[in-house]
Write a protein that holds these residues in place. Structure first.
Motif, mmCIF file in Angstrom:
data_model
loop_
_atom_site.group_PDB
_atom_site.id
_atom_site.type_symbol
_atom_site.label_atom_id
_atom_site.label_comp_id
_atom_site.label_asym_id
_atom_site.label_seq_id
_atom_site.Cartn_x
_atom_site.Cartn_y
_atom_site.Cartn_z
ATOM 1 N N ALA A 307 0.147 18.511 -10.675
ATOM 2 C CA ALA A 307 -0.344 17.131 -10.623
ATOM 3 C C ALA A 307 0.563 16.260 -11.482
ATOM 4 C CB ALA A 307 -1.783 17.039 -11.109
ATOM 5 N N THR A 308 0.445 14.967 -11.279
ATOM 6 C CA THR A 308 1.238 13.989 -12.024
ATOM 7 C C THR A 308 0.480 12.669 -12.007
ATOM 8 O OG1 THR A 308 3.405 12.882 -12.157
ATOM 9 C CG2 THR A 308 2.545 13.334 -9.965
ATOM 10 N N PRO A 309 0.662 11.801 -12.979
ATOM 11 C CA PRO A 309 -0.087 10.542 -12.978
ATOM 12 C C PRO A 309 0.192 9.652 -11.772
ATOM 13 C CG PRO A 309 0.772 10.994 -15.167
ATOM 14 C CD PRO A 309 1.400 12.002 -14.246
ATOM 15 N N ARG A 310 1.403 9.678 -11.255
ATOM 16 C CA ARG A 310 1.811 8.727 -10.215
ATOM 17 C C ARG A 310 1.779 9.357 -8.821
ATOM 18 N NH1 ARG A 310 6.533 7.754 -7.440
ATOM 19 N NH2 ARG A 310 7.052 5.580 -6.966
ATOM 20 N N GLY A 311 1.253 8.608 -7.853
ATOM 21 C CA GLY A 311 1.380 8.997 -6.453
ATOM 22 C C GLY A 311 0.460 10.096 -5.986
#
Length: 539
Positions: A307-311
Motif C-alpha cells: 500500500a501507499t498513501p497516493r493512488g
C-alpha cells in the motif's frame, strides 16, 4: 525688430507643437493604464529615458509545444486552450500525441531541427541525454531560483537532469518518500495471536500461519500469505538493503551494484522459495498480472500485500470490506538490516519532465512567458484550498461546474479529452512543498482506506529513506539493454523460487548478466556517480 518678431513666432510655434505632443502622450498613457487595470501594470511606469523598458510585456506571442497524452486527444479548439491564450496573452499551439506513438514522433521532430518551444518527455532516456549534449535544449540553471515551484525541486532530483553542469529539464512532482511498502491483515494477526513481524524469519512464519491456520476463522482452507504477481512483484523489500532497484550494496571491489544481483537479494529469493514450497505465496504468480493480483488480496484470499498513501483504489477497498466486514489493516515497518540500517528506498522523486528549445536563448521575454506558464501550472493547493472560491485552483481546473465539480469534499474532474480545462493542454502538475502536505489520506471517502493511508503517511514520516544514487545518473548501456537484462534476472529468479533452478546457480546468473552488459552498466553508473559527486544518503 523683424528678426525678433520672427524668432518670437517660431518659439510660439515650437511651444504649441510640444504641448500638443505632450497631450497626445498623456492620452496614450491614460488609455494604456485603463487597458492594463486587470493585467500587467504600465511597463513605462517609473522608467526614464536612460532606463527604458526592455520589452513590451503586453505583446502577444506564439508558443509551440509537444506533449503526450494517455487517453484520447483533446480538441484543437477546446475551452481550456482558449483560457490559456486569454490569461497569458499568447497563442498557444500544442501538438498532442498519444503516448504509444510519442517517442517515435518526438525523435522525428528533433531530427528535423524544428523543435517546439516546450517539449515533454516521460523520463530522461538516452534520447534526452543525447539531445542535451547536442545542444537541443535551453540550460535552465539561471531560472531555478527565480520561481518558487522550481526551487522546491530537491537537488538530488535536479542532478538527474544535469548534463555537463547544465540543468536541461524541469521534472514534475512525484512523492519522494511515499513508496509502496508491505501491509498486513491486522485482524488475521489478532485472530492467530501473532505479533507484527520485525524480521524476515518472523514474516515467513506469519505468512505460513496465514496459509495453514485459518486466519479468517471461516473453517475453510481458503487463505494464504502473500499476494504476488509476475516479475516477483511486490519485491517484499523490507528496507533499502534488500531493495532490488536500489544501488545500495557494493561488490568486492567497492563498486555500487544494483540490489537485484546482491547477496541480500539472494537471501530474499531463497526466502520466497521456502514460502512457495509452503503454499504461502500466490501459486501461479509467474503468470499473474497486476490486476488479478490485486483481486487476490482485495477478495480476502491473501493477508499480505502493499500500500501507499497516493493512488489507492476506493473500489478495491470497498470490495475487501464487503467480503470481510471486520477487516483491519496495518503497514509493516522496515526491518533492521545486517549493516544496522533501517529504512525504505525513496522513489526517483519525479515523473515526467519538460524542456525548452535552445532556440529561445535570444528571446528572453518569450522564455519568461513560458516559465510563468509552467510555474503557474505547478502551484500547489492544499486540501482546504481546492475550492471554487480559490481563483487559481478554479481556473486551472476549467471553472466550477464546467471542468470539475466537488462532491462531499472530493474534486471530480471532467475527462481531459473534452478539452475543458487548461490542464488538458499543458503539464499542470502541482509541486508539493513536501510529501505530507498532500494530505492524501484525507481525500479518501472509504474510512478504512483513509485510516490505512494515514498510517502509511505516519510510518513514512517517521522512517528514513535512502536516496538511490543509481536513479540520479545515466548509463547508456542501461538505457539500451535494461529490458533484456531485467527479464533474464526475473526469469532466473522466478525459476529459483518455484524450484526449477537451484539457488546455488546465483553466481552463474550474475556472471551471465554481467557478460550481457551488466558489467558495463556497473562501470558507467559508478563513473557517473563519482563524476557528479553523488553519494547514497538517507533522508
Amino acid at each position: 525688430m523683424k528678426t525678433n518678431l520672427k524668432l518670437l513666432a517660431m518659439l510660439v510655434l515650437i511651444t504649441a507643437i510640444v504641448l500638443t505632443a505632450a497631450g497626445c502622450s498623456s492620452n496614450g498613457n491614460s488609455t494604456t493604464n485603463k487597458k492594463d487595470d486587470n493585467n500587467v501594470a504600465n511597463s513605462n511606469e517609473g522608467k526614464t529615458a536612460e532606463n527604458p523598458p526592455a520589452t513590451d510585456s503586453n505583446k502577444k506571442m506564439t508558443i509551440t509545444a509537444m506533449k503526450f497524452v494517455y487517453g484520447n486527444i483533446p480538441p484543437s479548439d477546446g475551452k481550456g486552450l482558449e483560457m490559456i491564450n486569454e490569461k497569458f496573452n499568447i497563442e498557444y499551439k500544442p501538438t498532442l500525441v498519444v503516448q504509444s506513438d510519442y517517442v517515435q514522433k518526438l525523435s522525428a521532430v528533433v531530427a528535423s531541427g524544428n523543435i517546439p518551444d516546450i517539449i515533454s518527455m516521460e523520463a530522461p532516456d538516452s534520447n534526452f541525454y543525447k539531445w542535451a549534449k547536442q545542444g537541443a535544449f535551453l540550460p535552465l540553471n539561471d531560472f531555478i531560483s527565480q520561481y518558487e515551484t522550481f526551487k522546491n525541486v530537491p537537488e538530488n532530483v535536479l542532478k538527474t537532469f544535469t548534463v555537463d553542469g547544465n540543468i536541461y529539464a524541469l521534472p514534475h512532482y512525484f512523492p519522494l518518500t511515499y513508496t509502496s511498502t508491505p501491509m498486513i491483515r491486522k485482524d488475521w494477526l489478532d485472530n492467530l495471536g501473532l505479533q507484527m513481524p520485525t524480521n524476515y524469519e518472523e514474516l515467513k512464519q506469519v505468512a505460513i500461519a496465514f496459509t495453514t491456520n485459518d486466519p479468517d476463522k471461516n473453517g475453510q482452507n481458503d487463505t494464504y500469505g502473500i499476494a504476488m504477481s509476475q516479475n516477483i512483484n511486490p519485491s517484499m523489500a523490507m528496507g533499502a538493503y534488500w531493495d532490488p532497484g536500489a544501488w545500495y550494496n557494493k561488490d568486492a571491489q567497492g563498486n555500487l551494484i544494483p540490489g537485484i544481483i546482491s547477496d541480500a537479494r539472494k537471501d530474499v529469493i531463497a526466502w520466497f522459495a521456502d514460502l512457495y514450497k509452503a503454499g504461502a505465496i500466490t501459486k501461479d504468480f509467474a503468470l499473474m498480472n497486476w490486476a488479478n493480483t490485486n483481486k487476490e488480496f482485495y477478495s480476502g484470499k491473501a493477508g499480505i500485500f502493499i500500500a501507499t498513501p497516493r493512488g489507492m483504489s476506493s473500489e478495491y477497498m470497498s470490495s475487501l470490506i464487503e467480503a470481510n466486514p471486520n477487516v483491519q489493516l496495518e503497514m509493516i515497518p522496515p526491518f533492521v538490516a545486517p549493516d544496522g540500517s533501517q529504512g525504505f528506498s525513496s522513489s526517483s522523486g519525479y515523473y515526467k519532465q519538460v524542456m525548452l528549445s535552445a532556440k529561445l536563448k535570444d528571446d528572453p521575454e518569450k522564455v519568461k512567458r513560458i516559465l510563468e506558464l509552467l510555474d503557474y501550472g505547478r502551484n500547489f493547493y492544499a486540501a482546504d484550498q481546492m475550492t471554487q472560491d480559490n481563483k487559481d485552483f478554479d481556473w486551472i481546473n476549467g471553472l466550477y461546474g464546467v471542468g470539475y465539480t466537488i462532491e462531499d469534499g472530493v474534486v471530480k474532474k471532467e475527462s481531459e479529452e473534452k478539452g475543458l480545462t487548461p490542464a488538458a493542454y499543458f503539464d499542470a502538475i502541482p509541486w508539493a512543498p513536501n510529501d505530507a502536505a498532500n494530505g492524501y489520506s484525507k481525500q479518501y471517502k472509504v474510512p478504512l482506506l483513509s485510516e490505512l493511508t494515514a498510517k502509511a503517511e505516519k510510518m513514512h514520516a517517521e522512517t528514513k529513506h535512502y536516496l538511490n544514487p543509481g536513479s540520479q545518473v545515466f548509463s547508456e548501456t542501461r538505457a539500451a539493454k535494461s529490458t533484456d537484462l531485467d527479464k533474464k534476472l526475473f526469469d532466473d529468479q522466478t525459476k529459483m523460487i518455484v524450484g526449477e533452478k537451484p539457488i546455488s546457480d546465483w553466481d552463474q546468473m550474475v556472471y551471465e548478466w554481467k557478460n550481457m552488459g551488466g558489467a558495463k552498466i556497473i562501470t558507467e553508473i559508478n563513473d557517473a556517480v563519482k563524476a557528479a559527486s553523488i553519494q547514497g544518503e538517507w533522508k
